[in-house]
Design a protein around this motif. Sequence first.
Motif, PDB file in Angstrom:
ATOM      1  N   LEU A 187      -6.651  -2.025   4.629  1.00 48.94           N
ATOM      2  CA  LEU A 187      -5.886  -1.084   5.442  1.00 48.94           C
ATOM      3  C   LEU A 187      -4.587  -1.764   5.860  1.00 48.94           C
ATOM      4  N   GLN A 188      -3.493  -1.034   5.842  1.00 44.21           N
ATOM      5  CA  GLN A 188      -2.228  -1.623   6.323  1.00 44.21           C
ATOM      6  C   GLN A 188      -1.393  -0.564   7.041  1.00 44.21           C
ATOM      7  N   PRO A 189      -0.468  -1.008   7.933  1.00 39.13           N
ATOM      8  CA  PRO A 189       0.340  -0.021   8.665  1.00 39.13           C
ATOM      9  C   PRO A 189       1.378   0.640   7.750  1.00 39.13           C
ATOM     10  N   LEU A 190       1.630   1.926   8.001  1.00 37.46           N
ATOM     11  CA  LEU A 190       2.695   2.635   7.277  1.00 37.46           C
ATOM     12  C   LEU A 190       4.020   2.393   7.988  1.00 37.46           C
ATOM     13  N   THR A 191       5.127   2.530   7.255  1.00 32.56           N
ATOM     14  CA  THR A 191       6.437   2.376   7.910  1.00 32.56           C
ATOM     15  C   THR A 191       6.679   3.584   8.809  1.00 32.56           C
ATOM     16  N   GLU A 192       7.606   3.389   9.757  1.00 32.14           N
ATOM     17  CA  GLU A 192       7.944   4.458  10.696  1.00 32.14           C
ATOM     18  C   GLU A 192       8.424   5.700   9.946  1.00 32.14           C
ATOM     19  N   GLU A 193       9.189   5.468   8.866  1.00 30.19           N
ATOM     20  CA  GLU A 193       9.753   6.607   8.123  1.00 30.19           C
ATOM     21  C   GLU A 193       8.640   7.449   7.486  1.00 30.19           C
ATOM     22  N   LEU A 194       7.620   6.760   6.955  1.00 27.81           N
ATOM     23  CA  LEU A 194       6.505   7.498   6.349  1.00 27.81           C
ATOM     24  C   LEU A 194       5.727   8.282   7.399  1.00 27.81           C
ATOM     25  N   SER A 227      -1.417  11.428  10.280  1.00 27.66           N
ATOM     26  CA  SER A 227      -0.343  10.612   9.691  1.00 27.66           C
ATOM     27  C   SER A 227      -0.952   9.385   8.993  1.00 27.66           C
ATOM     28  N   ASN A 228      -2.118   9.585   8.372  1.00 27.47           N
ATOM     29  CA  ASN A 228      -2.778   8.504   7.624  1.00 27.47           C
ATOM     30  C   ASN A 228      -2.902   8.911   6.160  1.00 27.47           C
ATOM     31  N   ILE A 229      -2.700   7.931   5.275  1.00 24.51           N
ATOM     32  CA  ILE A 229      -2.798   8.220   3.840  1.00 24.51           C
ATOM     33  C   ILE A 229      -4.007   7.484   3.274  1.00 24.51           C
ATOM     34  N   ILE A 230      -4.795   8.186   2.463  1.00 30.24           N
ATOM     35  CA  ILE A 230      -5.994   7.582   1.869  1.00 30.24           C
ATOM     36  C   ILE A 230      -5.789   7.526   0.355  1.00 30.24           C
ATOM     37  N   ALA A 284     -11.817   5.289  21.004  1.00 24.30           N
ATOM     38  CA  ALA A 284     -12.097   6.602  20.400  1.00 24.30           C
ATOM     39  C   ALA A 284     -10.912   7.551  20.508  1.00 24.30           C
ATOM     40  N   GLU A 285      -9.673   7.006  20.414  1.00 19.91           N
ATOM     41  CA  GLU A 285      -8.474   7.859  20.377  1.00 19.91           C
ATOM     42  C   GLU A 285      -8.057   7.989  18.907  1.00 19.91           C
ATOM     43  N   PRO A 286      -7.306   9.048  18.539  1.00 16.10           N
ATOM     44  CA  PRO A 286      -6.947   9.235  17.119  1.00 16.10           C
ATOM     45  C   PRO A 286      -6.111   8.074  16.568  1.00 16.10           C
ATOM     46  N   VAL A 287      -6.345   7.754  15.289  1.00  7.72           N
ATOM     47  CA  VAL A 287      -5.600   6.660  14.641  1.00  7.72           C
ATOM     48  C   VAL A 287      -4.390   7.261  13.937  1.00  7.72           C
ATOM     49  N   GLU A 288      -3.244   6.568  14.001  1.00  7.02           N
ATOM     50  CA  GLU A 288      -2.099   7.072  13.240  1.00  7.02           C
ATOM     51  C   GLU A 288      -1.426   5.954  12.453  1.00  7.02           C
ATOM     52  N   GLY A 289      -0.753   6.350  11.380  1.00  8.23           N
ATOM     53  CA  GLY A 289       0.091   5.402  10.640  1.00  8.23           C
ATOM     54  C   GLY A 289      -0.657   4.342   9.854  1.00  8.23           C
ATOM     55  N   SER A 290      -1.802   4.714   9.226  1.00  7.92           N
ATOM     56  CA  SER A 290      -2.469   3.682   8.427  1.00  7.92           C
ATOM     57  C   SER A 290      -2.564   4.119   6.967  1.00  7.92           C
ATOM     58  N   LEU A 291      -2.452   3.129   6.068  1.00 13.36           N
ATOM     59  CA  LEU A 291      -2.602   3.366   4.633  1.00 13.36           C
ATOM     60  C   LEU A 291      -3.937   2.728   4.249  1.00 13.36           C
ATOM     61  N   ILE A 292      -4.900   3.555   3.850  1.00 14.43           N
ATOM     62  CA  ILE A 292      -6.242   3.046   3.543  1.00 14.43           C
ATOM     63  C   ILE A 292      -6.430   3.049   2.035  1.00 14.43           C
ATOM     64  N   GLN A 293      -6.830   1.904   1.486  1.00 12.60           N
ATOM     65  CA  GLN A 293      -7.045   1.844   0.032  1.00 12.60           C
ATOM     66  C   GLN A 293      -8.510   1.535  -0.263  1.00 12.60           C
ATOM     67  N   LEU A 294      -9.129   2.415  -1.040  1.00  7.46           N
ATOM     68  CA  LEU A 294     -10.508   2.176  -1.473  1.00  7.46           C
ATOM     69  C   LEU A 294     -10.407   1.441  -2.814  1.00  7.46           C
ATOM     70  N   HIS A 295     -10.881   0.165  -2.837  1.00  7.09           N
ATOM     71  CA  HIS A 295     -10.702  -0.648  -4.047  1.00  7.09           C
ATOM     72  C   HIS A 295     -11.919  -0.614  -4.964  1.00  7.09           C
ATOM     73  N   ASP A 296     -13.104  -0.516  -4.353  1.00  9.09           N
ATOM     74  CA  ASP A 296     -14.307  -0.611  -5.178  1.00  9.09           C
ATOM     75  C   ASP A 296     -15.456   0.032  -4.415  1.00  9.09           C
ATOM     76  N   ALA A 297     -16.485   0.451  -5.148  1.00 15.46           N
ATOM     77  CA  ALA A 297     -17.663   1.014  -4.483  1.00 15.46           C
ATOM     78  C   ALA A 297     -18.865   0.758  -5.375  1.00 15.46           C
ATOM     79  N   ARG A 298     -20.039   0.498  -4.741  1.00 17.44           N
ATOM     80  CA  ARG A 298     -21.284   0.402  -5.521  1.00 17.44           C
ATOM     81  C   ARG A 298     -22.195   1.486  -4.992  1.00 17.44           C
TER      82      ARG A 298
END
Length: 715
Positions: free
Chosen positions: A479-486, A527-530, A562-576
């Motif tokens: 997970l990483q923060p998104l830029t302000e513009e995004l 404002s989160n991208i998965i 338990a407040e809403p999360v904003e501005g994160s880029l979540i990447q799913l890399h692998d799953a079993r």
Amino acid sequence: MDRPENIRNIAIAAHVDHGKTTLTDNLLAGAGMISDDTAGEQLAMDTEEDEQERGITIDAANVSMTHEYEETNHLINLIDTPGHVDFGGDVTRAMRAVDGALVVVDAVEGAMPQTETVLRQALREGVKPTLFINKVDRLISELQEGPEEMQERLLGVIREVNDLIRGMTEEMDDIDEDWTVGVEEGTVGFGSALYKWGVSMPSMQRTGMDFGEIMELERADNRQELHERTPLSDVVLDMVCEHFPNPVDAQPRRIPRIWRGDADSEIADTMRLVDEEGEVVLMVTDIGIDPHAGEIAAGRVFSGTIEKGQELYVSGTAGTNRVQSVGIYMGGEREEVDRVPAGNIAAVTGLKDAIAGSTVSSVEMTPFESIEHISEPVITKSIEAQSMDDLPKLIETLRQVSKEDPTISIEINEDTGEHLISGQGELHLEVQTQRIERNQGIPVTTGEPIVVFREAPQEPSREVEGISPNRHNRFYITLQPLTEELVETLKRGEASMDMPELERREALQDAGLDKDTSQDVEHIHGSNIIVDDTKGIQHLNETMELVLEGMEEALNDGPLAAEPVEGSLIQLHDARLHEDAIHRGPAQVIPAVRQAIHNALIDSEVRLLEPIQEVRIDVPNEYMGSASGEIQGRRGRVDDMYQEGDLMVVEGVAPVEEMIGFSSDIRSATEGRASWNTENAGFQVMADNLQRETIMEIRERKGMKQELPQTVDYF
């Protein structure tokens, strides 16, 4: 109504107290709808009791009037909109129904923060502006300005407004003409709504009056003669007829801006041509309640003709609604008519499923773009019925409130009987609560105002593993923060999952997301991208829905409080995943993903964000110290101080939480001599030394455990 080339749909928009409703009174008097003598004091468009008491417009109000221009009768459908920042949602919705916006600016104060906001709301909807500079009488009689000073000041206001228009229209490809306003073109009017006189370049040529003569009459207190010789309503309504586009000119440009359906379809043609014979298309911009008729949906008819008895589809709901009656608004009154053709603003009863923003049509169609509100709710109050018997009625009323005003969000907790109502500011909530008590007769108790927080990552996280309770399924994410513009792009709805994929990709790349990532976007939540970065994993396709559900759950309630999360880029890399579908059901996948995201957020040093407001205070010189002290004493910072006329202006920002009760404190600090306004300015990271204490307070209020996850060791 049947001649779209003679119709003008317009809104009057301005900063609070710049004189919109007083100006509307003049126009009504000019059209013979209210008495000339009481115009300006009657405030005919403020129909609600609380609007008259507070002296501000709270609800946008519609009125239809006629005006003869160049020997042709024109129909003008006008919406008077609120200026107070807490009611900005009404302005945005009104702009969807109209083609022109008359922006009113106070000659003494000039363009203010809210002037900029209403202009942006208009231009974003493809609505053409003209300018009316009001309260010119104050320059002549109060400030005793000479002709040259006055000209300088008025040109200064026009320059400010044109700079705003230029800055906002630069990137708009569909506007090929220059939309800036100018005295020579006749797109700027001057005058005094209170004393009912106005001038523009064309009117001076018509009446032979010049500024010198106006100043003499104004100084001699001969305002009645001024009003008779150059009535404000003629000047403004002529300007409306001449310079605002009619529906036939406007709809071909506006439809592609607000509707993303198939441009070659038959319905697209009938909307572009304003064809009253076509299929019915109505965009609902406002829901009101009439004690006798029930819910009234007001909105713009883009195609076809609405008549009583039609069965119409409402976007997003099943089945059809039957039209009970159609009418047009005359201020507080609704006049029933047999039919309302394309190009007009109609008031319809019977559309029980419609909410502000619905698309209503005679055939199923792609709905219009949702109406994007510029700010989101930042303050919450709990509201409870004093007597348990009123509880069902209160729940019904709260649901109705959120239907009428989409900028209010309501959370109903049927277990505890405590309901949360969130809005744009203290006044917004105060007005809504008062209306529940007054109009519905339900005595309620409200809690102290609570501020809405957000949580956001600060650093990229390491790869985190989420394991399901039965230990058979594993997910690996970073997970990483998104830029302000995004984050801004996502909040404004300029990139969303409703868009065609190509368009969404371009919008995300324009905002700075790299090309590869933008091609793998699986979902956008707030404002989160998965992003799905996996390659060829068996069973992932059928499990993806559950993975996204787990992600949404984790993002709605962040790990800190338990407040809403904003501005994160979540990447799913692998799953079993387990071979057998029974072992990878919701009870396994959702907790695994949720835990992985929370752990990744903690690893990325998630912090609490608090909402902030821009504050502007106008105050006499001797109180400047106390005014800036009021901002600094609230964990705020002062950004600028400068002289404007005989007042000092203090500008700064401060957290919303500290601004509660600001109005009474600033009054006493400046002996009531200050005027101020605030504007929501998004969220910022809260200072580290306050994080732990605030998080604990929120956790206690929500009844959560009082210890933070062990891995949060950075406070």
